[in-house]
Motif scaffolding. Sequence first.
Motif, mmCIF file in Angstrom:
data_model
loop_
_atom_site.group_PDB
_atom_site.id
_atom_site.type_symbol
_atom_site.label_atom_id
_atom_site.label_comp_id
_atom_site.label_asym_id
_atom_site.label_seq_id
_atom_site.Cartn_x
_atom_site.Cartn_y
_atom_site.Cartn_z
ATOM 1 N N SER A 3 2.796 -5.537 0.639
ATOM 2 C CA SER A 3 3.281 -4.867 1.842
ATOM 3 C C SER A 3 2.542 -3.565 2.024
ATOM 4 O O SER A 3 2.293 -2.833 1.066
ATOM 5 N N PRO A 4 2.216 -3.206 3.254
ATOM 6 C CA PRO A 4 1.496 -1.954 3.486
ATOM 7 C C PRO A 4 2.322 -0.730 3.134
ATOM 8 O O PRO A 4 1.798 0.348 2.935
ATOM 9 N N ASP A 5 3.658 -0.901 3.076
ATOM 10 C CA ASP A 5 4.505 0.251 2.778
ATOM 11 C C ASP A 5 4.439 0.649 1.320
ATOM 12 O O ASP A 5 4.763 1.773 0.955
ATOM 13 N N PRO A 8 0.947 1.150 -4.582
ATOM 14 C CA PRO A 8 0.799 0.949 -6.010
ATOM 15 C C PRO A 8 -0.303 1.833 -6.561
ATOM 16 O O PRO A 8 -1.216 2.230 -5.860
ATOM 17 N N VAL A 9 -0.241 2.111 -7.804
ATOM 18 C CA VAL A 9 -1.240 2.922 -8.472
ATOM 19 C C VAL A 9 -2.511 2.109 -8.612
ATOM 20 O O VAL A 9 -2.481 0.925 -8.948
ATOM 21 N N VAL A 10 -3.630 2.748 -8.357
ATOM 22 C CA VAL A 10 -4.908 2.064 -8.427
ATOM 23 C C VAL A 10 -5.209 1.733 -9.874
ATOM 24 O O VAL A 10 -5.167 2.597 -10.757
ATOM 25 N N SER A 11 -5.513 0.489 -10.105
ATOM 26 C CA SER A 11 -5.895 0.073 -11.448
ATOM 27 C C SER A 11 -7.375 0.278 -11.639
ATOM 28 O O SER A 11 -8.050 0.857 -10.801
ATOM 29 N N MET A 273 -4.151 -1.541 -5.084
ATOM 30 C CA MET A 273 -4.686 -0.514 -4.195
ATOM 31 C C MET A 273 -3.568 0.376 -3.693
ATOM 32 O O MET A 273 -2.386 0.004 -3.745
ATOM 33 N N LYS A 274 -3.960 1.529 -3.227
ATOM 34 C CA LYS A 274 -3.033 2.477 -2.624
ATOM 35 C C LYS A 274 -3.374 2.550 -1.143
ATOM 36 O O LYS A 274 -4.432 3.057 -0.764
ATOM 37 N N LEU A 281 -8.689 1.958 -0.583
ATOM 38 C CA LEU A 281 -8.827 0.784 0.284
ATOM 39 C C LEU A 281 -10.258 0.271 0.285
ATOM 40 O O LEU A 281 -10.501 -0.937 0.173
ATOM 41 N N LEU A 282 -11.215 1.200 0.394
ATOM 42 C CA LEU A 282 -12.615 0.777 0.410
ATOM 43 C C LEU A 282 -13.017 0.127 -0.906
ATOM 44 O O LEU A 282 -13.768 -0.857 -0.919
#
Length: 733
Positions: A3-5, A8-11, A273-274, A281-282
């Motif tokens: 979900s876009p809301d 999450p922390v970037v791994s 991704m956050k 995102l990129l």
Amino acid sequence: MESPDKEPVVSAAAPANAESVPSSSNGNGHGFVPLVTVVGFHHARGPEVESWFGAEEGTDPAIDNEWPLLPFMALSDGAHVSTEDFSYFTLLRPAQGSLPATSLFGISCTRQMDASQLLNRPADVTRSTVQKAVVVIADSPQFFGMLRERLGVVTKAWFAQKEFSDTEILRRFQESLQEEKERGEGLADEDREEYLGMSLRELVREFKSQTLVLFKCCLLQPKMLFFGSRCERLCMMQFSLISLIPGLIRNLQDCADPDLDNYEKQLVKPTSMKSSDRNSLLTYMGLPLQIFGKGSLFGPYTPLQQLDILADYGTKSYIVGSTNSLLLQQKDRYSDILINLDNSTINITSSSLRAALALSVADRRWIDFITQSVNDTWDETNPGRPKTMGYVGSEEFIRLQFEEYLLSLISAVKCHNFMNHHANNPRVLPQVEGDPSHDFGVDWIEAWSRSENYRIWDRYTDSHLFDFVEPKHPCAGGLTIDDVQKRMMEQVKEFHLDERFAVGKEVLGRNLQAGREKAGTVFNKLYADMEAFREAQRKKHEEAKREAEKNGTPVPNLGFTAPDLNGARQTVQSVGSKAGAYIGSWGTWMGEKRKTGWGRSTSGSAPNARKEKENVALPVVRNVRIEKSPEPIPEPLRPRTQESYEENLFDAEAGAEHSPAFKKTDNVHPSPQLSKFHEAIDQPVAISEAAADKVGKSSTKWEEASSRKEDADSRAKAVAKAVEAATAAPISP
């Protein structure tokens, strides 16, 4: 699908990100100290390194790192024609102990001055000019925009000293760069500074729709060759082009040599991704697309001495630039596509590449929108900034538009792959209409899937990227009337009709002015000649007058003399009488012809015509029965009517036409009918032999006159005599 809301922390993601490696802006993490060197042109040895700043005492980095081509890269071909020029190039730093091989980047400022201005001219300076370059070698081109301004100022100040042995200013310049590197200044502002000095507006303004062609061509990784006479502009265009791929400027550690492949070795597939973080995102979407990996090379300025690397078997693709026109003669060997910046042309030598780079309808609509935005806000005095000082048409606007296009592209390709993988289930993505990748070009998608950067991207990205970015072209849709109109307007603008008409108008104006001058000269000369003639006549008259007064004779009148009116009147009357007689004879002839018809021919007219001709030779006219007349006809006989006479007259004239050529035609006069006067006579009328003889004689005379083709006066006299002879004998009651 996340979900876009959620945030999450970037791994673990690609360690090439600048945030994860603060000690190096290009991700190599080894803290390279910037170096400053001076390259001079020796009259006998050519370009050579003169001194180093920032290196250990007694060492030569050019020898230690095997940079034999450094002097040729610093002093570009054709730099001597300009007062100041900049060159950008790449260098390979080989592996040293635990340090892997990586790429370094150089920027040089070349200037020249008159040798006579030197305060202390060395003995080895034999030429009239002195040419030198100050070079800075760094581990990233990220801040070259800012560094270029500082380097230009330092080089100009050093030349202003007119004493090249004093290098204190260069030493202090290198120390300032080293201190900034150690403090880590500029890392926090890398997103703002990395594009300085690279004008995307000029790129779009110059190449228009071909800008998108060049961008998509980079992703296919062909052999791209840029050519231009100005080295700085040549290099800046290449940096502008690759900067359209987000994050690529910070990840060029493998671009200096085709054997480098450190980027992929350190790459890890992201698992989360956050969504509120653009960099996250990129990274999750697989950017940057690494077009400079194994088998690829990037050389903003490449001297001729480096051509052996371009022709090497291991070099599969590259983006290089050259200022030497010799490469234009071998473009088929060293390039798949040639971009000539001097005349703004693109020459694609590979047929397969040309087919793949054909823009789709959606592509043309998208790039036309960007081109129009730049043209509407163009400012000649400041090309890098819109004249409206707004966002639309700015550098950041163009950059974000290309970023959106690239994200939509990779999302559509992932959707395309997913749909092909689940081809047996047509309802797997009901919200997607058709194949969204077709708007980007079917041939291009197929060609990109065979490239090296596609392989890396597809391997280290999730298969459901289309869940985060809509798999749709920014300007998706079919061809419309607006698209056709815009394309036609752009093509008309490319003809530069206004400029051509302006040139034609100027040429026409010059020609008209020259014509007016020539005409004025002719009229002035004519007027001068007339005045000279009048003056000569006046002098001649005065001389004649003096001569006459001297001799006692009347003064001659040399002016205008009145014409002889009496002589002219007699001449006019004589001519009028002759013309009247001639016209009158022909008027009579035309009147008689009009009564009988102008050459009417019937099928039975030929025998009648022959009978008429026989009657002319005989003293008795047709239908006159003399032998049956009960009463004798008194003498003299009256002539027949005018209608009967004109039959004889024209039969006599036709007597000259008894030639074989005439008999072949059917143009025979019809037999004339008897007049009402003849019908009223109860008995046949006989004509005396004297009258018949006179008629025969007149006919004979007419035949002789017609055969000889006499002039108009002779024919008129013959007609008059025939009329008098015919009217001499009256017809008996």
